[in-house]
Design a protein around this motif. Structure first.
Motif, PDB file in Angstrom:
ATOM      1  N   ASN A  70      -2.201 -38.679  14.158  1.00  0.00           N
ATOM      2  CA  ASN A  70      -0.899 -38.153  14.579  1.00  0.00           C
ATOM      3  C   ASN A  70      -0.958 -37.530  15.971  1.00  0.00           C
ATOM      4  OD1 ASN A  70       0.408 -38.816  12.139  1.00  0.00           O
ATOM      5  ND2 ASN A  70      -0.448 -36.997  11.182  1.00  0.00           N
ATOM      6  N   ASP A  71      -1.967 -37.897  16.719  1.00  0.00           N
ATOM      7  CA  ASP A  71      -2.232 -37.267  18.009  1.00  0.00           C
ATOM      8  C   ASP A  71      -1.053 -37.385  18.974  1.00  0.00           C
ATOM      9  OD1 ASP A  71      -5.089 -37.207  17.057  1.00  0.00           O
ATOM     10  OD2 ASP A  71      -4.788 -39.359  17.340  1.00  0.00           O
ATOM     11  N   LEU A  72      -0.504 -38.577  19.118  1.00  0.00           N
ATOM     12  CA  LEU A  72       0.602 -38.770  20.056  1.00  0.00           C
ATOM     13  C   LEU A  72       1.856 -38.039  19.605  1.00  0.00           C
ATOM     14  CD1 LEU A  72       0.121 -42.507  21.110  1.00  0.00           C
ATOM     15  CD2 LEU A  72      -0.574 -40.432  22.335  1.00  0.00           C
ATOM     16  N   THR A  73       2.022 -37.866  18.305  1.00  0.00           N
ATOM     17  CA  THR A  73       3.159 -37.089  17.796  1.00  0.00           C
ATOM     18  C   THR A  73       3.018 -35.625  18.194  1.00  0.00           C
ATOM     19  OG1 THR A  73       3.393 -38.597  15.931  1.00  0.00           O
ATOM     20  CG2 THR A  73       4.436 -36.427  15.722  1.00  0.00           C
ATOM     21  N   TRP A  74       1.789 -35.094  18.058  1.00  0.00           N
ATOM     22  CA  TRP A  74       1.553 -33.707  18.472  1.00  0.00           C
ATOM     23  C   TRP A  74       1.766 -33.542  19.975  1.00  0.00           C
ATOM     24  CZ3 TRP A  74       2.092 -30.162  15.178  1.00  0.00           C
ATOM     25  CH2 TRP A  74       1.616 -30.272  13.869  1.00  0.00           C
ATOM     26  N   VAL A  75       1.320 -34.516  20.756  1.00  0.00           N
ATOM     27  CA  VAL A  75       1.489 -34.435  22.212  1.00  0.00           C
ATOM     28  C   VAL A  75       2.966 -34.494  22.572  1.00  0.00           C
ATOM     29  CG1 VAL A  75       0.965 -35.509  24.430  1.00  0.00           C
ATOM     30  CG2 VAL A  75      -0.808 -35.366  22.670  1.00  0.00           C
ATOM     31  N   PHE A  78       4.367 -31.179  21.889  1.00  0.00           N
ATOM     32  CA  PHE A  78       3.910 -30.236  22.918  1.00  0.00           C
ATOM     33  C   PHE A  78       4.749 -30.346  24.194  1.00  0.00           C
ATOM     34  CE2 PHE A  78       1.128 -30.222  26.764  1.00  0.00           C
ATOM     35  CZ  PHE A  78       1.071 -28.849  26.954  1.00  0.00           C
ATOM     36  N   THR A  79       5.058 -31.566  24.611  1.00  0.00           N
ATOM     37  CA  THR A  79       5.814 -31.744  25.857  1.00  0.00           C
ATOM     38  C   THR A  79       7.225 -31.163  25.766  1.00  0.00           C
ATOM     39  OG1 THR A  79       6.578 -33.971  25.262  1.00  0.00           O
ATOM     40  CG2 THR A  79       4.511 -33.810  26.513  1.00  0.00           C
ATOM     41  N   THR A  81       7.840 -28.225  24.419  1.00  0.00           N
ATOM     42  CA  THR A  81       7.719 -26.770  24.285  1.00  0.00           C
ATOM     43  C   THR A  81       7.545 -26.120  25.648  1.00  0.00           C
ATOM     44  OG1 THR A  81       5.290 -26.673  24.166  1.00  0.00           O
ATOM     45  CG2 THR A  81       6.478 -27.114  22.091  1.00  0.00           C
ATOM     46  N   ASN A  82       7.487 -24.810  25.642  1.00  0.00           N
ATOM     47  CA  ASN A  82       7.170 -24.041  26.847  1.00  0.00           C
ATOM     48  C   ASN A  82       5.700 -23.626  26.861  1.00  0.00           C
ATOM     49  OD1 ASN A  82       9.769 -24.113  27.953  1.00  0.00           O
ATOM     50  ND2 ASN A  82      10.418 -22.426  26.630  1.00  0.00           N
ATOM     51  N   CYS A  83       4.905 -24.220  25.995  1.00  0.00           N
ATOM     52  CA  CYS A  83       3.480 -23.882  25.915  1.00  0.00           C
ATOM     53  C   CYS A  83       2.742 -24.417  27.134  1.00  0.00           C
ATOM     54  CB  CYS A  83       2.869 -24.448  24.639  1.00  0.00           C
ATOM     55  SG  CYS A  83       3.485 -23.654  23.137  1.00  0.00           S
ATOM     56  N   GLU A  84       1.666 -23.747  27.474  1.00  0.00           N
ATOM     57  CA  GLU A  84       0.849 -24.131  28.622  1.00  0.00           C
ATOM     58  C   GLU A  84      -0.229 -25.148  28.264  1.00  0.00           C
ATOM     59  OE1 GLU A  84       1.772 -23.142  31.517  1.00  0.00           O
ATOM     60  OE2 GLU A  84       3.141 -21.553  30.924  1.00  0.00           O
ATOM     61  N   ALA A  85      -0.601 -25.192  26.997  1.00  0.00           N
ATOM     62  CA  ALA A  85      -1.645 -26.118  26.559  1.00  0.00           C
ATOM     63  C   ALA A  85      -1.452 -26.449  25.091  1.00  0.00           C
ATOM     64  CB  ALA A  85      -3.028 -25.506  26.779  1.00  0.00           C
ATOM     65  N   LEU A  86      -2.035 -27.561  24.716  1.00  0.00           N
ATOM     66  CA  LEU A  86      -2.071 -27.988  23.318  1.00  0.00           C
ATOM     67  C   LEU A  86      -3.529 -28.045  22.903  1.00  0.00           C
ATOM     68  CD1 LEU A  86      -0.975 -29.348  20.693  1.00  0.00           C
ATOM     69  CD2 LEU A  86      -1.079 -31.534  21.933  1.00  0.00           C
ATOM     70  N   LEU A  87      -3.867 -27.392  21.819  1.00  0.00           N
ATOM     71  CA  LEU A  87      -5.212 -27.402  21.263  1.00  0.00           C
ATOM     72  C   LEU A  87      -5.122 -28.059  19.888  1.00  0.00           C
ATOM     73  CD1 LEU A  87      -8.223 -26.482  21.195  1.00  0.00           C
ATOM     74  CD2 LEU A  87      -7.409 -24.337  20.233  1.00  0.00           C
ATOM     75  N   MET A  88      -5.639 -29.283  19.788  1.00  0.00           N
ATOM     76  CA  MET A  88      -5.648 -29.996  18.506  1.00  0.00           C
ATOM     77  C   MET A  88      -7.034 -29.889  17.907  1.00  0.00           C
ATOM     78  SD  MET A  88      -3.326 -33.394  19.235  1.00  0.00           S
ATOM     79  CE  MET A  88      -4.240 -33.971  20.671  1.00  0.00           C
ATOM     80  N   GLU A  89      -7.103 -29.263  16.764  1.00  0.00           N
ATOM     81  CA  GLU A  89      -8.368 -29.013  16.084  1.00  0.00           C
ATOM     82  C   GLU A  89      -8.552 -30.059  14.985  1.00  0.00           C
ATOM     83  OE1 GLU A  89     -10.465 -25.214  13.852  1.00  0.00           O
ATOM     84  OE2 GLU A  89      -8.455 -24.991  14.674  1.00  0.00           O
ATOM     85  N   TYR A  90      -9.708 -30.724  14.996  1.00  0.00           N
ATOM     86  CA  TYR A  90      -9.983 -31.795  14.049  1.00  0.00           C
ATOM     87  C   TYR A  90     -10.999 -31.369  13.004  1.00  0.00           C
ATOM     88  CZ  TYR A  90      -7.288 -34.658  17.170  1.00  0.00           C
ATOM     89  OH  TYR A  90      -6.261 -35.151  17.915  1.00  0.00           O
TER      90      TYR A  90
END
Length: 152
Positions: A70-75, A78-79, A81-90
Motif C-alpha cells: 500500500n506504499d503508493l496509497t500512503w504516499v 502524505f502529499t 497533508t501539511n506534514c514535512e515527511a512520511l515515515l512508513m514502518e515495515y
C-alpha cells in the motif's frame, strides 16, 4: 422456522473476527511503543537536525505500513497533508532489497519527492525498524543548504 444453529455460528464467527482484530491492534500498538522514536531522532540530530523538531511538532506522518503493498496509497495520502515527511514502518523481517524496490517505485511515480530506505541491519544512523522515509525534494534541498550539507 428459524435455524438458531446458523445464527449461533454466525455470531461465533463475528466474535472470533472481532477478537482477532483486537489482538492485531494490540500487537501493532505494542510494536509501536517498543520503538523510542524520540531517542532515534535525537541520535540523528547531527545529520538531520530538523527531524526532531518535526517529530515533536507532529509534522511527520508515521504509519505502520506492515507488509509492502500500500506504499503508493500512503504516499498519495502524505502529499495531501501539511506534514514535512512520511515515515512508513515495515514489519521486522522486511529486507533491504524490498525497501529499495519501494523507494524506486515511489521516486518513479512521484518525481518531486525523495524517498530513502533505512534498515536496522545497516546500524549507524538507521531506523530501529525497516522504514521508508519520504520528503519533498526541493524542501529537503533547501534544508540541507541551511546546514551546509553537500550531496556527493
Amino acid at each position: 422456522m428459524l435455524d438458531t444453529t446458523t445464527i449461533g455460528e454466525d455470531n461465533a464467527r463475528k466474535e472470533q473476527r472481532l477478537e482477532e482484530a483486537n489482538e492485531k491492534e494490540e500487537k501493532e500498538q505494542r510494536f509501536k511503543e517498543e520503538v523510542d522514536w524520540s531517542a532515534y531522532f535525537d541520535s540523528i540530530a547531527k545529520i538531520c537536525p530538523w527531524s526532531k523538531k518535526y517529530y515533536m511538532q507532529d509534522k511527520i506522518l508515521h504509519v505502520k505500513a506492515g507488509k509492502p503493498g500500500n506504499d503508493l496509497t500512503w504516499v498519495a495520502s502524505f502529499t495531501a497533508t501539511n506534514c514535512e515527511a512520511l515515515l512508513m514502518e515495515y514489519n521486522e523481517g522486511t529486507s533491504i532489497d524490498t525497501l529499495l524496490a519501494i523507494v524506486e517505485k515511489i521516486e518513479n511515480k512521484y518525481i518531486h519527492l525523495a524517498a530513502f530506505w533505512s534498515h536496522p541491519d545497516e546500524k549507524e544512523n538507521n531506523t530501529p525498524t525497516p522504514c521508508v522515509i519520504v520528503q519533498d525534494k526541493q524542501q529537503l534541498t533547501d534544508l540541507r543548504k541551511k546546514i551546509g550539507f553537500e550531496n556527493d
